[in-house]
Design a protein around this motif. Structure first.
Motif, PDB file in Angstrom:
ATOM      1  N   ALA A  10      14.162  78.955   6.516  1.00 42.07           N
ATOM      2  CA  ALA A  10      14.542  79.119   7.901  1.00 42.07           C
ATOM      3  C   ALA A  10      14.107  80.715   8.419  1.00 42.07           C
ATOM      4  O   ALA A  10      14.202  81.636   7.597  1.00 42.07           O
ATOM      5  CB  ALA A  10      16.127  79.121   8.040  1.00 42.07           C
ATOM      6  N   HIS A  11      13.515  80.662   9.435  1.00 43.83           N
ATOM      7  CA  HIS A  11      12.773  82.012  10.037  1.00 43.83           C
ATOM      8  C   HIS A  11      13.659  82.233  11.209  1.00 43.83           C
ATOM      9  O   HIS A  11      13.813  81.309  12.039  1.00 43.83           O
ATOM     10  CB  HIS A  11      11.500  81.846  10.436  1.00 43.83           C
ATOM     11  N   ASP A  12      14.094  83.520  11.445  1.00 43.55           N
ATOM     12  CA  ASP A  12      14.897  84.047  12.400  1.00 43.55           C
ATOM     13  C   ASP A  12      14.137  84.171  13.706  1.00 43.55           C
ATOM     14  O   ASP A  12      12.879  84.696  13.851  1.00 43.55           O
ATOM     15  CB  ASP A  12      15.458  85.622  12.061  1.00 43.55           C
ATOM     16  N   LEU A  13      14.859  83.620  14.952  1.00 46.31           N
ATOM     17  CA  LEU A  13      13.938  83.418  16.134  1.00 46.31           C
ATOM     18  C   LEU A  13      14.491  84.531  17.182  1.00 46.31           C
ATOM     19  O   LEU A  13      13.922  84.479  18.253  1.00 46.31           O
ATOM     20  CB  LEU A  13      13.990  82.256  16.748  1.00 46.31           C
ATOM     21  N   ARG A  14      15.442  85.388  16.814  1.00 42.56           N
ATOM     22  CA  ARG A  14      15.963  86.351  17.584  1.00 42.56           C
ATOM     23  C   ARG A  14      14.981  87.068  18.350  1.00 42.56           C
ATOM     24  O   ARG A  14      15.349  87.844  19.512  1.00 42.56           O
ATOM     25  CB  ARG A  14      16.995  87.148  16.988  1.00 42.56           C
ATOM     26  N   ASP A  25      18.735  82.062  22.110  1.00 42.83           N
ATOM     27  CA  ASP A  25      19.259  80.869  21.580  1.00 42.83           C
ATOM     28  C   ASP A  25      18.219  79.756  21.807  1.00 42.83           C
ATOM     29  O   ASP A  25      17.200  79.886  22.423  1.00 42.83           O
ATOM     30  CB  ASP A  25      20.437  80.469  22.466  1.00 42.83           C
ATOM     31  N   VAL A  26      18.661  78.511  21.242  1.00 45.70           N
ATOM     32  CA  VAL A  26      17.887  77.281  21.699  1.00 45.70           C
ATOM     33  C   VAL A  26      18.243  76.683  22.644  1.00 45.70           C
ATOM     34  O   VAL A  26      19.518  75.878  22.645  1.00 45.70           O
ATOM     35  CB  VAL A  26      17.539  76.377  20.094  1.00 45.70           C
ATOM     36  N   ASP A  27      18.149  76.950  23.892  1.00 37.87           N
ATOM     37  CA  ASP A  27      18.642  76.492  25.067  1.00 37.87           C
ATOM     38  C   ASP A  27      17.730  75.889  26.138  1.00 37.87           C
ATOM     39  O   ASP A  27      16.374  75.943  25.676  1.00 37.87           O
ATOM     40  CB  ASP A  27      19.515  77.481  25.659  1.00 37.87           C
ATOM     41  N   GLY A  28      18.289  75.500  27.241  1.00 36.22           N
ATOM     42  CA  GLY A  28      17.302  75.175  28.391  1.00 36.22           C
ATOM     43  C   GLY A  28      16.397  76.155  28.690  1.00 36.22           C
ATOM     44  O   GLY A  28      14.880  75.812  28.869  1.00 36.22           O
ATOM     45  N   VAL A  29      16.502  77.510  28.807  1.00 34.85           N
ATOM     46  CA  VAL A  29      15.755  78.404  29.190  1.00 34.85           C
ATOM     47  C   VAL A  29      14.539  78.483  28.242  1.00 34.85           C
ATOM     48  O   VAL A  29      13.523  78.561  28.422  1.00 34.85           O
ATOM     49  CB  VAL A  29      16.489  79.616  29.400  1.00 34.85           C
TER      50      VAL A  29
END
Length: 303
Positions: free
Chosen positions: A22-26, A31-35
């Motif tokens: 797992a690689h950190d997307l911050r 977040d993994v959201d609509g935007v």
């Protein structure tokens, strides 16, 4: 690509997987959201992953798995979309997609406990292929156009309370579909380039015993048709979740008992991951009166 959200409720960390890492997307998104999905986030994450710019999340394996998408603005569902499930429900296959809604706050992590609703006697499971929308979608010209509006696919459990759904529904199903926790989702959001949505095996188990075992090849209305059809009647937003129906093998069939506190339900879709929920006791209290007329009669009798 496989996206996920790891960590405590409301504190999930967005990640993307490379193999089992797992690689950190911050550094890319909060977040993994609509935007994220509508703003080219998948492509930016892919480029960052390939360039080695994303750090490994070292403790990922020890973290709770949240739903792989942040709370959507809508959860839109298709009912009786497998002919065998329609038959076990006592209905003919529908001629057009049947739509109902779940409230967005039903979306929880794939392994979170699910509380049986107060007064429930018929809590049921439903393994379903979930579709996550990538951009605002309305009035598509054809099913082919729908394929470009899909951000990815998820495993989902459309948990249902059948008495609430049918006996006291007033003709609408959503009352039996919207209890807290009634939409375990994930573990991953998998992008369309890694999924053949027309040929995925779906399975479910209760306490280790097989229940459902089918494939999406048996869908009455395929994914593209479902998204195109919905777009004629409502506007789908980025990050919205569409559940496409469940195959035969649910408790509603009469072949299996409904879920009770202590039962463990597992569901899995090929390539999209496996879930495991423990069903727990309802919140203590008096069960709801089944029908408003009965409540009114009781009040009148007490005067």
């Amino acid at each position: 690509m496989r996206f996920a959200r790891l960590g405590p409720v409301d504190e999930e960390i967005p990640v993307v997987y490379s193999g089992d890492t797992a690689h950190d997307l911050r550094s890319i998104t909060a977040d993994v959201d609509g935007v994220f999905l509508a703003g080219g986030g998948v492509e930016r994450a892919r480029a960052a992953l390939e360039s080695g710019a994303l750090p490994v999340l070292d403790d990922a394996a020890s973290l709770r798995i949240g739903a792989p998408i942040a709370r959507p603005s809508a959860v839109v569902c298709i009912g009786m979309n497998y002919a065998a499930h329609a038959a076990e429900s006592g209905s003919a296959p529908p001629e057009i997609p049947i739509m109902f809604l779940k409230t967005p706050n039903t979306v929880v992590g794939p392994n979170d406990d699910v509380r049986i609703p107060r007064g429930s006697t018929k809590t049921d499971w439903e393994v379903e292929l979930g579709v996550v929308i990538s951009e605002r979608t309305s009035y598509l010209d054809s099913p082919d156009e729908a394929l470009g509006r899909i951000a990815g696919f998820v495993t989902a459990n459309d948990v249902s309370e059948r008495d609430f759904q049918m006996a006291v529904s007033g003709g609408q199903w959503s009352k039996g579909k919207s209890a807290p926790g009634f939409n375990p989702t994930g573990p991953w959001l998998v992008t369309p380039d890694e999924v053949d949505a027309g040929s995925l095996r779906l399975r479910s188990w209760v306490n280790g015993e097989p229940r459902q075992d089918s494939t999406t090849a048996d869908l009455i209305f395929d994914v593209a048709t479902v998204i195109w059809h919905l777009s004629q009647y409502l506007q789908l937003e980025p990050g919205d979740l569409v559940l496409t129906g469940t195959p035969e093998g649910v408790a509603l069939s009469g072949r299996f008992p409904y879920l009770s506190a202590g039962d463990v339900c597992e569901i899995e879709i090929e390539g999209l991951g496996r879930q495991r929920q423990r069903f727990v006791e309802p919140v203590p209290g008096v069960a709801p009166v089944a029908k408003p007329a009965e409540a009114l009669a009781a009040m009148e009798a007490g005067r």
